[in-house]
Design an enzyme around this catalytic site. Structure first.
Site, PDB file in Angstrom:
ATOM      1  N   GLU A   1      -1.377  -0.500  13.483  1.00 64.53           N
ATOM      2  CA  GLU A   1      -0.144  -0.519  14.260  1.00 64.53           C
ATOM      3  C   GLU A   1       0.594   0.812  14.281  1.00 64.53           C
ATOM      4  O   GLU A   1       1.776   0.862  14.604  1.00 64.53           O
ATOM      5  CB  GLU A   1       0.777  -1.622  13.724  1.00 64.53           C
ATOM      6  CG  GLU A   1       0.175  -3.018  13.860  1.00 64.53           C
ATOM      7  CD  GLU A   1       1.136  -4.121  13.490  1.00 64.53           C
ATOM      8  OE1 GLU A   1       2.294  -3.813  13.149  1.00 64.53           O
ATOM      9  OE2 GLU A   1       0.739  -5.302  13.541  1.00 64.53           O
TER      10      GLU A   1
ATOM     11  N   ILE B   1       0.822  -1.209   0.000  1.00 60.08           N
ATOM     12  CA  ILE B   1       0.000   0.000   0.000  1.00 60.08           C
ATOM     13  C   ILE B   1       0.861   1.267   0.000  1.00 60.08           C
ATOM     14  O   ILE B   1       0.564   2.228  -0.714  1.00 60.08           O
ATOM     15  CB  ILE B   1      -0.954   0.017   1.214  1.00 60.08           C
ATOM     16  CG1 ILE B   1      -1.713  -1.307   1.320  1.00 60.08           C
ATOM     17  CG2 ILE B   1      -1.931   1.194   1.121  1.00 60.08           C
ATOM     18  CD1 ILE B   1      -2.530  -1.661   0.088  1.00 60.08           C
TER      19      ILE B   1
ATOM     20  N   HIS C   1      -2.625  -0.999   7.659  1.00 61.17           N
ATOM     21  CA  HIS C   1      -1.752  -1.729   8.584  1.00 61.17           C
ATOM     22  C   HIS C   1      -1.000  -0.784   9.488  1.00 61.17           C
ATOM     23  O   HIS C   1      -0.956  -0.942  10.703  1.00 61.17           O
ATOM     24  CB  HIS C   1      -0.778  -2.611   7.805  1.00 61.17           C
ATOM     25  CG  HIS C   1       0.041  -3.509   8.686  1.00 61.17           C
ATOM     26  ND1 HIS C   1       1.208  -3.082   9.311  1.00 61.17           N
ATOM     27  CD2 HIS C   1      -0.142  -4.791   9.070  1.00 61.17           C
ATOM     28  CE1 HIS C   1       1.702  -4.069  10.029  1.00 61.17           C
ATOM     29  NE2 HIS C   1       0.905  -5.121   9.899  1.00 61.17           N
TER      30      HIS C   1
END
Length: 256
Positions: A173, A83, A142
């Site tokens: 995260e 990404i 993510h």
């Protein structure tokens, strides 16, 4: 000249997710670039170890490049499905650089969130794809400790600038996280929320950390705050429009 495309994904141990996203984008590349042979590589070390235990070997980027060179290919284009251009993307680039003397041509395509145009296209896609289903959509990225993590914030800001005040971006995260988004949802008076991955594959993170029934999942946390939550567990690679964006990045690399 024998020409190859190396499709590089983080990977997954979930067979359905593998078929729906990884194989789907590889087939997209085959259809769009018929003069090229498509190979696969993963970057997720733990994922590859688990697959190895199941006797399902997937090459690392280095292993794949060695194989492609050994089979006499002279041109190789690497297209990651990552990404952002974070640490894994940089590792792909450095590995490709180390093998440039083994090929006549070595090129690498950009990650998904590479330019403002990419972000605007993605924003319009999500705004349209989930129109009328919920009051607001929260995308789960993510996240990374890499400086490229700022792209998630930039993407969210671009969505706002385009009038997409019902589209929110958070990461699992890093920052912004779901705790940062919840006050914004409340401030705008949204109660019906749709959550969906900003991840190429709908694997463990999407199934467990986003949509799972555990108390720390995004779904559970939002429901605890009084929201009505719908989870769409679908990786980006499952959407033809997103696969076309990756193919566009590949075409741009070829044109340089």
């Amino acid at each position: 000249m024998k020409k190859a495309i190396l499709a590089v994904s983080y990977g997954t141990t979930i067979p359905d997710a593998l078929r729906a996203s990884v194989e789907a984008v590889e087939n997209e590349f085959r259809n769009c670039f018929p003069g090229y042979t498509v190979f696969r590589a993963f970057t997720g070390r733990r994922t590859m170890e688990i697959l190895e235990q199941k006797q399902m070997h997937v090459d690392s980027v280095e292993e794949a490049l060695k194989k492609i060179a050994a089979e006499g290919f002279e041109e190789v284009i690497l297209q990651p499905t990552h990404i952002i251009g974070g640490s894994e993307y940089e590792s792909i680039r450095s590995t490709a650089e180390a093998y440039k003397n083994r090929f006549s041509v070595v090129k690498i395509g950009a990650p998904l969130l590479h330019s403002r145009e990419d972000m605007e296209t993605l924003c319009h896609f999500f705004a349209g794809a989930f129109s009328g289903i919920a009051e607001a959509v929260v995308l789960m990225g993510h996240g990374s400790g890499h400086e490229a993590n700022r792209l998630y914030t930039e993407f969210g800001e671009i969505c706002r600038a385009l009038g997409g005040d019902r589209l929110f971006v958070a990461t699992l995260e890093a920052k912004p996280d779901i705790g940062d988004v919840i006050p914004e949802l409340k401030e705008r008076g949204y109660r019906k929320i749709l959550i969906t991955p900003l991840l190429f594959v709908a694997g463990t993170h999407a199934c467990k950390d986003m949509a799972g029934d555990g108390k720390d999942s995004w779904k559970s946390r939002l429901e605890k705050e009084g929201f009505s939550v719908t989870a769409v567990v679908k990786g980006l690679g499952e959407y033809p429009e997103i696969r076309a964006l990756y193919a566009g990045h590949l075409a741009a690399a070829l044109s340089v």
